[in-house]
Design a protein around this motif. Structure first.
Motif, PDB file in Angstrom:
ATOM      1  N   LEU A 244      -2.287   0.085  -4.512  1.00  0.00           N
ATOM      2  CA  LEU A 244      -2.754  -1.009  -3.663  1.00  0.00           C
ATOM      3  C   LEU A 244      -2.574  -2.315  -4.425  1.00  0.00           C
ATOM      4  O   LEU A 244      -3.244  -2.561  -5.427  1.00  0.00           O
TER       5      LEU A 244
ATOM      6  N   LYS B 165      -8.414   7.658   1.152  1.00  0.00           N
ATOM      7  CA  LYS B 165      -9.836   7.360   1.040  1.00  0.00           C
ATOM      8  C   LYS B 165     -10.621   8.532   1.614  1.00  0.00           C
ATOM      9  O   LYS B 165     -10.462   8.884   2.784  1.00  0.00           O
TER      10      LYS B 165
ATOM     11  N   CYS C 213     -10.653   4.433  -3.762  1.00  0.00           N
ATOM     12  CA  CYS C 213      -9.460   4.935  -3.074  1.00  0.00           C
ATOM     13  C   CYS C 213      -8.451   5.420  -4.115  1.00  0.00           C
ATOM     14  O   CYS C 213      -8.429   4.940  -5.247  1.00  0.00           O
TER      15      CYS C 213
ATOM     16  N   LEU D  48      -8.587   7.627   5.223  1.00  0.00           N
ATOM     17  CA  LEU D  48      -7.188   7.198   5.096  1.00  0.00           C
ATOM     18  C   LEU D  48      -6.430   8.344   4.449  1.00  0.00           C
ATOM     19  O   LEU D  48      -6.830   8.828   3.385  1.00  0.00           O
TER      20      LEU D  48
ATOM     21  N   THR E 111     -11.448   0.654   7.403  1.00  0.00           N
ATOM     22  CA  THR E 111     -11.356   1.196   6.048  1.00  0.00           C
ATOM     23  C   THR E 111     -10.139   0.640   5.326  1.00  0.00           C
ATOM     24  O   THR E 111     -10.206   0.287   4.140  1.00  0.00           O
ATOM     25  N   LEU E 112      -9.013   0.523   6.020  1.00  0.00           N
ATOM     26  CA  LEU E 112      -7.804  -0.016   5.410  1.00  0.00           C
ATOM     27  C   LEU E 112      -7.997  -1.478   5.021  1.00  0.00           C
ATOM     28  O   LEU E 112      -7.641  -1.884   3.911  1.00  0.00           O
TER      29      LEU E 112
ATOM     30  N   VAL F 139      -1.629   6.749   3.467  1.00  0.00           N
ATOM     31  CA  VAL F 139      -1.213   5.547   4.197  1.00  0.00           C
ATOM     32  C   VAL F 139      -0.306   4.683   3.319  1.00  0.00           C
ATOM     33  O   VAL F 139      -0.650   4.379   2.175  1.00  0.00           O
TER      34      VAL F 139
ATOM     35  N   LEU G 203      -2.582   3.254  13.591  1.00  0.00           N
ATOM     36  CA  LEU G 203      -3.262   4.314  12.858  1.00  0.00           C
ATOM     37  C   LEU G 203      -3.841   5.335  13.833  1.00  0.00           C
ATOM     38  O   LEU G 203      -4.319   4.966  14.907  1.00  0.00           O
TER      39      LEU G 203
ATOM     40  N   VAL H  84       0.865  -1.176   0.000  1.00  0.00           N
ATOM     41  CA  VAL H  84       0.000   0.000   0.000  1.00  0.00           C
ATOM     42  C   VAL H  84       0.902   1.226   0.000  1.00  0.00           C
ATOM     43  O   VAL H  84       1.785   1.344   0.849  1.00  0.00           O
TER      44      VAL H  84
ATOM     45  N   GLY I 129      -9.338   4.435  11.147  1.00  0.00           N
ATOM     46  CA  GLY I 129      -9.167   3.981   9.772  1.00  0.00           C
ATOM     47  C   GLY I 129      -8.848   2.507   9.620  1.00  0.00           C
ATOM     48  O   GLY I 129      -8.585   2.044   8.504  1.00  0.00           O
ATOM     49  N   LYS I 130      -8.890   1.744  10.710  1.00  0.00           N
ATOM     50  CA  LYS I 130      -8.508   0.326  10.656  1.00  0.00           C
ATOM     51  C   LYS I 130      -9.390  -0.462   9.688  1.00  0.00           C
ATOM     52  O   LYS I 130      -8.897  -1.160   8.797  1.00  0.00           O
TER      53      LYS I 130
END
Length: 228
Positions: free
Chosen positions: A67, A14, A63, A26, A51-52, A29, A220, A9, A48-49
């Motif tokens: 990635l 995001k 996003c 995000l 979401t990641l 990141v 995060l 990543v 953001g956990k």
């Protein structure tokens, strides 16, 4: 753990629609996870956990940034190709178990085979039985999930997630609804998957016991990586 990382990543951003959040979910990141690593994604609620993890799992494609999973850029995949990769290469475990009450435990574990276009369904029953044995629930195969405890439901969810032997397992607060002893049992299952199968684990959690079991922590805060 050399070679192509399991997850790469870079500068991931995001944003939710205007007015939903005052900042990106995000914010630039960057995280690299090697094959076979056990990484805990930690931080407060709203950091953001989830979401990641959703971005890495291809559940959220809106996003910006780089990635890649298993050397493949998710942004270049069509919907069908991405769905195939999720089914075969990525397992998901959530805090909510998402088991279907009208099916038996074994049938719930077999579900991913129903969406596999490789003709995997004929072998699914045997593989589901093996997965249940790994999480210690062979004796519950024929019962509905409504008759299980919370810890047993989570172990069924793990068995379902590993049915296709995914290289990457993404877990979102998998011990959040469990008592301390049951949570330790679930962590032991994750450790065995990493040690014996070489499964890459990324687990979002706010619990210290999970973070301590992981080989690395990525912290995060406000959508940014502040450690790891």
């Amino acid at each position: 753990m050399s070679g192509t990382p399991m997850v790469r990543v870079e500068h991931l951003v995001k944003r939710y629609p205007a007015g939903a959040l005052p900042r990106p979910a995000l914010d630039d990141v960057s995280v690299t996870v090697a094959r076979g690593e056990f990484v805990a994604i930690v931080g407060r609620s709203g950091s953001g956990k989830t979401t990641l993890l959703n971005a890495i799992g291809g559940l959220d494609r809106d996003c910006a940034g780089v990635l890649e999973v298993d050397g493949r850029a998710l942004a270049r995949m069509g919907d069908r190709e991405l769905a195939r990769m999720r089914n075969r290469g990525i397992g998901f475990v959530f805090q909510a178990f998402h088991l279907l009450p009208q099916l038996t435990v074994l049938e719930n574990v077999m579900l991913p085979a129903s969406f596999d276009d490789r003709g995997a369904l004929p072998t699914a029953r045997g593989r589901a039985g093996d997965a249940l044995a790994r999480v210690g629930l062979s004796d519950k195969a024929a019962v509905p999930p409504t008759r299980l405890s919370a810890g047993e439901k989570q172990r069924v969810a793990i068995a379902r997630a590993i049915l296709n032997r995914p290289a990457l397992l993404l877990c979102d607060e998998p011990t959040g609804n469990l008592d301390a002893e049951t949570g330790r049992n679930v962590i032991d299952i994750f450790l065995e998957l990493a040690a014996k199968d070489g499964t890459t684990l990324m687990i979002a959690t706010h619990e210290g016991r999970v973070a301590e079991a992981a080989g690395r922590r990525v912290v995060l805060a406000a959508g940014k990586v502040v450690e790891g």
